[in-house]
Scaffold this motif. Structure first.
Motif, PDB file in Angstrom:
ATOM      1  N   ALA A 259       0.675  -1.142   0.176  1.00  0.00           N
ATOM      2  CA  ALA A 259      -0.139  -0.124   0.096  1.00  0.00           C
ATOM      3  C   ALA A 259       0.889   1.319   0.081  1.00  0.00           C
ATOM      4  O   ALA A 259       0.561   2.450  -0.500  1.00  0.00           O
ATOM      5  N   LEU A 260       2.061   1.192   0.663  1.00  0.00           N
ATOM      6  CA  LEU A 260       2.843   2.291   0.891  1.00  0.00           C
ATOM      7  C   LEU A 260       3.644   2.795  -0.781  1.00  0.00           C
ATOM      8  O   LEU A 260       3.425   3.984  -1.111  1.00  0.00           O
ATOM      9  N   LEU A 261       3.712   1.643  -1.366  1.00  0.00           N
ATOM     10  CA  LEU A 261       4.487   1.849  -2.673  1.00  0.00           C
ATOM     11  C   LEU A 261       3.305   2.365  -3.677  1.00  0.00           C
ATOM     12  O   LEU A 261       3.609   3.143  -4.630  1.00  0.00           O
ATOM     13  N   THR A 262       2.016   1.859  -3.783  1.00  0.00           N
ATOM     14  CA  THR A 262       0.964   1.867  -4.671  1.00  0.00           C
ATOM     15  C   THR A 262       0.274   3.120  -4.390  1.00  0.00           C
ATOM     16  O   THR A 262      -0.066   4.021  -5.382  1.00  0.00           O
ATOM     17  N   PHE A 263      -0.521   3.100  -2.812  1.00  0.00           N
ATOM     18  CA  PHE A 263      -1.626   4.338  -2.858  1.00  0.00           C
ATOM     19  C   PHE A 263      -0.882   5.374  -2.009  1.00  0.00           C
ATOM     20  O   PHE A 263      -1.573   6.295  -1.688  1.00  0.00           O
ATOM     21  N   GLY A 264       0.274   5.351  -1.309  1.00  0.00           N
ATOM     22  CA  GLY A 264       0.873   6.549  -0.709  1.00  0.00           C
ATOM     23  C   GLY A 264       0.778   6.168   0.778  1.00  0.00           C
ATOM     24  O   GLY A 264       0.177   5.247   1.199  1.00  0.00           O
ATOM     25  N   LEU A 265       1.357   7.061   1.797  1.00  0.00           N
ATOM     26  CA  LEU A 265       1.323   6.892   3.037  1.00  0.00           C
ATOM     27  C   LEU A 265       0.228   7.103   3.876  1.00  0.00           C
ATOM     28  O   LEU A 265      -0.100   6.192   4.705  1.00  0.00           O
TER      29      LEU A 265
ATOM     30  N   ALA B 284      -1.446   3.495   3.522  1.00  0.00           N
ATOM     31  CA  ALA B 284      -0.445   2.531   4.150  1.00  0.00           C
ATOM     32  C   ALA B 284      -0.571   2.780   5.667  1.00  0.00           C
ATOM     33  O   ALA B 284      -0.624   1.666   6.507  1.00  0.00           O
ATOM     34  N   LEU B 285      -0.651   3.964   6.288  1.00  0.00           N
ATOM     35  CA  LEU B 285      -0.930   4.113   7.740  1.00  0.00           C
ATOM     36  C   LEU B 285      -2.245   3.621   8.136  1.00  0.00           C
ATOM     37  O   LEU B 285      -2.261   3.045   9.184  1.00  0.00           O
ATOM     38  N   GLN B 286      -3.293   3.819   7.349  1.00  0.00           N
ATOM     39  CA  GLN B 286      -4.521   3.131   7.660  1.00  0.00           C
ATOM     40  C   GLN B 286      -4.562   1.715   7.790  1.00  0.00           C
ATOM     41  O   GLN B 286      -5.077   1.046   8.817  1.00  0.00           O
ATOM     42  N   ASP B 287      -3.756   0.872   7.089  1.00  0.00           N
ATOM     43  CA  ASP B 287      -3.729  -0.409   6.925  1.00  0.00           C
ATOM     44  C   ASP B 287      -2.940  -0.943   8.171  1.00  0.00           C
ATOM     45  O   ASP B 287      -3.144  -1.895   8.835  1.00  0.00           O
ATOM     46  N   LEU B 288      -1.789  -0.418   8.755  1.00  0.00           N
ATOM     47  CA  LEU B 288      -1.032  -0.057   9.823  1.00  0.00           C
ATOM     48  C   LEU B 288      -1.802  -0.173  10.882  1.00  0.00           C
ATOM     49  O   LEU B 288      -1.603  -1.188  11.883  1.00  0.00           O
TER      50      LEU B 288
ATOM     51  N   GLN C 154      -8.089   0.620  20.771  1.00  0.00           N
ATOM     52  CA  GLN C 154      -8.707   1.361  19.579  1.00  0.00           C
ATOM     53  C   GLN C 154      -7.470   2.501  19.139  1.00  0.00           C
ATOM     54  O   GLN C 154      -6.767   3.004  19.706  1.00  0.00           O
ATOM     55  N   VAL C 155      -7.286   2.417  17.670  1.00  0.00           N
ATOM     56  CA  VAL C 155      -6.343   3.211  17.154  1.00  0.00           C
ATOM     57  C   VAL C 155      -7.006   4.172  16.378  1.00  0.00           C
ATOM     58  O   VAL C 155      -7.787   3.873  15.302  1.00  0.00           O
ATOM     59  N   HIS C 156      -6.992   5.458  16.504  1.00  0.00           N
ATOM     60  CA  HIS C 156      -7.536   6.511  15.711  1.00  0.00           C
ATOM     61  C   HIS C 156      -6.152   7.316  14.865  1.00  0.00           C
ATOM     62  O   HIS C 156      -5.419   7.417  15.478  1.00  0.00           O
ATOM     63  N   LEU C 157      -6.796   7.277  13.601  1.00  0.00           N
ATOM     64  CA  LEU C 157      -5.678   7.930  12.528  1.00  0.00           C
ATOM     65  C   LEU C 157      -6.405   9.102  12.038  1.00  0.00           C
ATOM     66  O   LEU C 157      -7.468   9.184  11.784  1.00  0.00           O
ATOM     67  N   GLN C 158      -5.626  10.342  12.085  1.00  0.00           N
ATOM     68  CA  GLN C 158      -6.059  11.570  11.595  1.00  0.00           C
ATOM     69  C   GLN C 158      -4.993  11.963  10.736  1.00  0.00           C
ATOM     70  O   GLN C 158      -3.710  12.118  11.103  1.00  0.00           O
ATOM     71  N   THR C 159      -5.236  12.247   9.491  1.00  0.00           N
ATOM     72  CA  THR C 159      -4.322  12.987   8.380  1.00  0.00           C
ATOM     73  C   THR C 159      -5.033  14.209   7.958  1.00  0.00           C
ATOM     74  O   THR C 159      -6.015  14.327   7.704  1.00  0.00           O
ATOM     75  N   TYR C 160      -4.014  15.097   7.471  1.00  0.00           N
ATOM     76  CA  TYR C 160      -4.393  16.496   6.810  1.00  0.00           C
ATOM     77  C   TYR C 160      -3.152  16.967   6.055  1.00  0.00           C
ATOM     78  O   TYR C 160      -1.973  16.729   6.354  1.00  0.00           O
ATOM     79  N   GLY C 161      -3.936  17.415   4.885  1.00  0.00           N
ATOM     80  CA  GLY C 161      -2.620  18.118   4.150  1.00  0.00           C
ATOM     81  C   GLY C 161      -1.972  17.191   3.301  1.00  0.00           C
ATOM     82  O   GLY C 161      -0.927  17.541   2.722  1.00  0.00           O
ATOM     83  N   LEU C 162      -2.236  15.915   3.115  1.00  0.00           N
ATOM     84  CA  LEU C 162      -1.325  14.819   2.336  1.00  0.00           C
ATOM     85  C   LEU C 162      -1.858  14.448   0.959  1.00  0.00           C
ATOM     86  O   LEU C 162      -1.730  13.539   0.428  1.00  0.00           O
ATOM     87  N   GLU C 163      -2.700  15.636   0.399  1.00  0.00           N
ATOM     88  CA  GLU C 163      -3.127  15.257  -0.997  1.00  0.00           C
ATOM     89  C   GLU C 163      -1.883  15.054  -1.971  1.00  0.00           C
ATOM     90  O   GLU C 163      -2.163  14.018  -2.812  1.00  0.00           O
ATOM     91  N   ALA C 164      -1.144  15.668  -1.649  1.00  0.00           N
ATOM     92  CA  ALA C 164       0.217  15.558  -2.840  1.00  0.00           C
ATOM     93  C   ALA C 164       1.311  14.621  -1.925  1.00  0.00           C
ATOM     94  O   ALA C 164       1.343  14.907  -0.735  1.00  0.00           O
ATOM     95  N   ARG C 165       1.853  13.714  -2.554  1.00  0.00           N
ATOM     96  CA  ARG C 165       2.479  12.796  -2.186  1.00  0.00           C
ATOM     97  C   ARG C 165       3.810  13.331  -1.576  1.00  0.00           C
ATOM     98  O   ARG C 165       4.535  14.130  -2.359  1.00  0.00           O
ATOM     99  N   LEU C 166       4.522  12.869  -0.508  1.00  0.00           N
ATOM    100  CA  LEU C 166       5.936  13.122  -0.293  1.00  0.00           C
ATOM    101  C   LEU C 166       6.906  12.357  -0.886  1.00  0.00           C
ATOM    102  O   LEU C 166       6.469  11.359  -1.510  1.00  0.00           O
ATOM    103  N   ASP C 167       8.225  12.497  -1.047  1.00  0.00           N
ATOM    104  CA  ASP C 167       9.040  11.601  -1.631  1.00  0.00           C
ATOM    105  C   ASP C 167       9.175  10.449  -1.069  1.00  0.00           C
ATOM    106  O   ASP C 167       8.803  10.091   0.204  1.00  0.00           O
TER     107      ASP C 167
END
Length: 685
Positions: A549-555, A558-562, A573-586
């Motif tokens: 997932a990290l190679l194909t769909f991005g961080l 991949a974090l959601q699967d992890l 209970q694991v809560h994941l929050q991401t913001y501003g990651l529309e563009a991929r990092l290197d």
């Protein structure tokens, strides 16, 4: 010069996915006007060739006839291009020679003969360099040079030399600056987008494709705008954005209706959209509509990919016999082209189809062929990677040594200059005051101060070199770890996984040939079940070492699967929050962040006895912050010696150039935060 061209699209492999191919320029003449919007019919051009009054006119007509035949009959098109070259050489018609070599290069690209295409492009460049540069001829010469640079970029792109391809396309843009060649400029922008996509820079690719769309909309819906829409749609499908891809396909459809030259590429992309939506019936209809267009153009790679996708759709519909026949047609074309990556995909698909049909021997045959080819490619890739790393290390080491020597030389020169100036000043004071004793004391103190400054400069230089050495060592360690993880994951999946799959195939063959007692049959079935569980566990371990997932769909994915895996394993209970990651990092930054979160979640599962965990990853412009916080039992950071886990996290934080902060206390949970900055993306030229 009237510049006419035909644009061709095809599917080809790019780093685990598929994208639309390159846009190619085919010229139709040198100095003749181009008032019509389509190439003349081949029959009328053939008649004009027979009645041409001179060799120069015959050369021009032969080139136009070659361009007219290129979409349907590349063999005849090549014959007339060579005829035009012979006539132009005999009469000294310089434009005709340059155009003929360019036409031959373009036809070689269509035939996937990249070596000849590269040589013909160089000959076209050499012939064009000798053309006159008068004011009257400058416009057509620039357009010719732009077409040559574009097609040389095509060849470099197909050979995997993406940096060189980008330079050729940028040359073409510079040649077209100030001209009114909108379709040609649009074509070059589209190819630039392809190169940046190949360089794993989707933002740059989308920027150039966006410039092409803006240029096409400003001048009207030209036919060349359709493939740009399809390029963008393919990128959206690759990034798992089917709704955006559908809007782009709708924008391309009116142009396709008026100019059906790109209908095959349109239906091929539409079929990809339906496959992604799990709609095999409309996907099969779309691929069947695309196949005649690909056959007419003679693009074997495009035909092979259309047949491959058609076979996938037929397999999803349950028509296994038809799917096998379609896949075998794709396999034959792929073998003819020598595309190793597509060949591996075809063999894997056929092995799976034969296994579904219960043909164990045939499935084993296809599996072994794919495994042998994969091993061959893996060995070549490892050798190339080793050579690349050695070159990078030597280059960086030499640059660091040179920079250190320059700093040392500059410091020495500055110290000598200061010493000379001060010595002259003190000598003047000595002569004026005749105070030799006092002057000697001053001079000694000055020398002591200079010596102290030199020692401080030397110590500062040593500290700087130590820091650079430590950073280089950390970087090499992390890169080595990730390379080793990828290698182990590949070896587990392709090596041990392949062996276990082969054992399963053998057991399936034995089951069909040997009659077992009821007790032996139950034991045999239980053994097969255990073997399936072992294969699944092996694949899970391989995914953890280098998640797909990290190679194909991005961080974010991949974090959601992890997090989901951690929640399932630890009962918390694991809560994941991401913001501003529309563009991929290197890629290196994404891997470092993924490993940090993985290490922190493992620590929570092992030591924290927590009920809830919060994982936050936020990006604002160039600032990135990662926070992992739990409500577990906590610990005393000051009273705890730094272990391997904390040292590993600190090393990754240093690699990212960030600040790692650990806050905890007995019974207060633990919060770990990382703050760092990413460099801004480079704007398109």
């Amino acid at each position: 010069m009237g510049l006419r061209f035909l644009s061709f699209l095809g599917w080809y492999r790019l780093r685990g996915g598929w994208r639309l191919g390159l846009l190619l320029l085919l010229l139709s003449g040198a100095t003749w006007p181009s008032k019509a919007s389509r190439l003349p019919a081949a029959d009328s051009l053939l008649q004009a060739l027979r009645s041409a009054p001179s060799d120069t006119v015959r050369a021009k007509t032969a080139l136009r006839l070659s361009a007219a035949l290129a979409p349907t009959d590349t063999a005849r098109a090549r014959h007339y291009a060579r005829h035009a070259l012979a006539l132009s050489t005999r009469t000294g018609f310089a434009y005709g020679q340059a155009h003929s070599w360019l036409q031959l290069s373009a036809l070689a690209i269509i035939r996937n003969d990249n070596d000849r295409a590269r040589r013909y492009g160089q000959l076209a460049q050499r012939a064009a360099a000798a053309l006159p540069r008068s004011a009257a001829a400058d416009g057509r010469t620039r357009r010719l040079l732009a077409a040559i640079a574009n097609n040389r970029g095509n060849v470099a792109d197909r050979q995997g030399r993406y940096e060189a391809a980008t330079q050729f396309y940028l040359q073409a843009v510079s040649h077209l600056a100030g001209t009114a060649e909108v379709p040609t400029t649009l074509t070059v922008y589209a190819n630039l987008g392809n190169s940046f996509q190949a360089l794993n820079q989707p933002e740059q690719a989308a920027a150039y494709w966006g410039q092409a769309v803006a240029l096409g909309r400003a001048t009207g819906p030209v036919p060349e705008l359709a493939p740009v829409y399809l390029q963008l749609a393919a990128l959206q499908l690759q990034q798992a954005r089917p709704d955006s891809a559908w809007q782009l396909l709708r924008a391309a459809y009116p142009i396709i209706e008026r100019h059906p030259f790109y209908a095959g590429e349109y239906y091929g992309t539409l079929g990809q959209y339906y496959l992604g939506r799990q709609l095999p019936q409309p996907a099969r209809q779309a691929f069947r509509r695309a196949l005649p267009y690909a056959t007419t153009k003679g693009a074997l790679g495009y035909q092979a990919k259309i047949l491959f996708n058609l076979g996938q759709a037929e397999a999803q519909l349950g028509d296994l016999s038809q799917a096998r026949a379609t896949m075998q047609r794709s396999l034959a074309l792929t073998q003819q082209l020598g595309d190793a990556q597509q060949l591996i995909s075809n063999l894997a698909a056929l092995a799976h189809l034969e296994e579904q049909a219960g043909q164990w021997q045939q499935a084993l045959y296809y599996y072994r062929r794919g495994q042998q080819l994969r091993d061959t490619l893996a060995g070549a890739a490892v050798q190339a990677r080793v050579r690349e790393l050695e070159t990078r290390f030597r280059t960086r080491q030499q640059a660091q040594q040179l920079q250190a020597l320059r700093r040392e030389r500059a410091a020495q020169q500055q110290a000598l200059l200061q010493q000379r100036r001060l010595s002259m000043a003190y000598l003047g004071l000595a002569l004026a005051a005749l105070g030799a004793g006092g002057l000697l004391g001053l001079l000694l103190r000055h020398r002591q101060r200079l010596a102290r400054q030199q020692r401080e400069l030397q110590a500062q230089r040593i500290r700087q070199l130590e820091q650079e050495k430590q950073l280089l060592s950390t970087t090499a360690m992390l890169q080595g770890q990730e390379e080793e993880r990828r290698r182990l994951a590949r070896d587990l999946h392709d090596g041990l996984g392949g062996m276990l799959s082969t054992v399963k195939l053998y057991l399936g063959t034995v089951r069909g040939r040997v009659v077992l007692s009821e007790e032996a049959a139950a034991l045999f079935a239980q053994s097969v079940d255990h073997l399936d569980s072992s294969i699944s566990e092996l694949r899970r371990v391989a995914r953890n070492m280098m998640p797909e997932a990290l190679l194909t769909f991005g961080l974010p994915q991949a974090l959601q699967d992890l997090c989901a895996a951690a929640q399932q394993a630890g009962g918390l209970q694991v809560h994941l929050q991401t913001y501003g990651l529309e563009a991929r990092l290197d890629h290196a930054t994404e891997v470092a962040l993924y490993r940090l979160v993985q290490e922190l979640l493992n620590n929570v599962l092992k030591h924290a006895q927590a009920r809830q965990v919060l994982v936050q990853l936020m990006r604002h412009h160039h600032d990135v912050q990662l926070v992992v916080e739990d409500d577990g039992r906590g610990f005393d950071p000051n009273g705890t010696r730094m272990g391997v886990g904390l040292r590993s996290m600190q090393a990754r934080a240093d690699y990212l150039g960030g600040t790692l902060d650990v806050r905890s206390g007995p019974g207060q949970g633990t919060a770990v935060s990382l703050d760092f900055r990413v460099p801004p993306p480079t704007a398109p030229a």
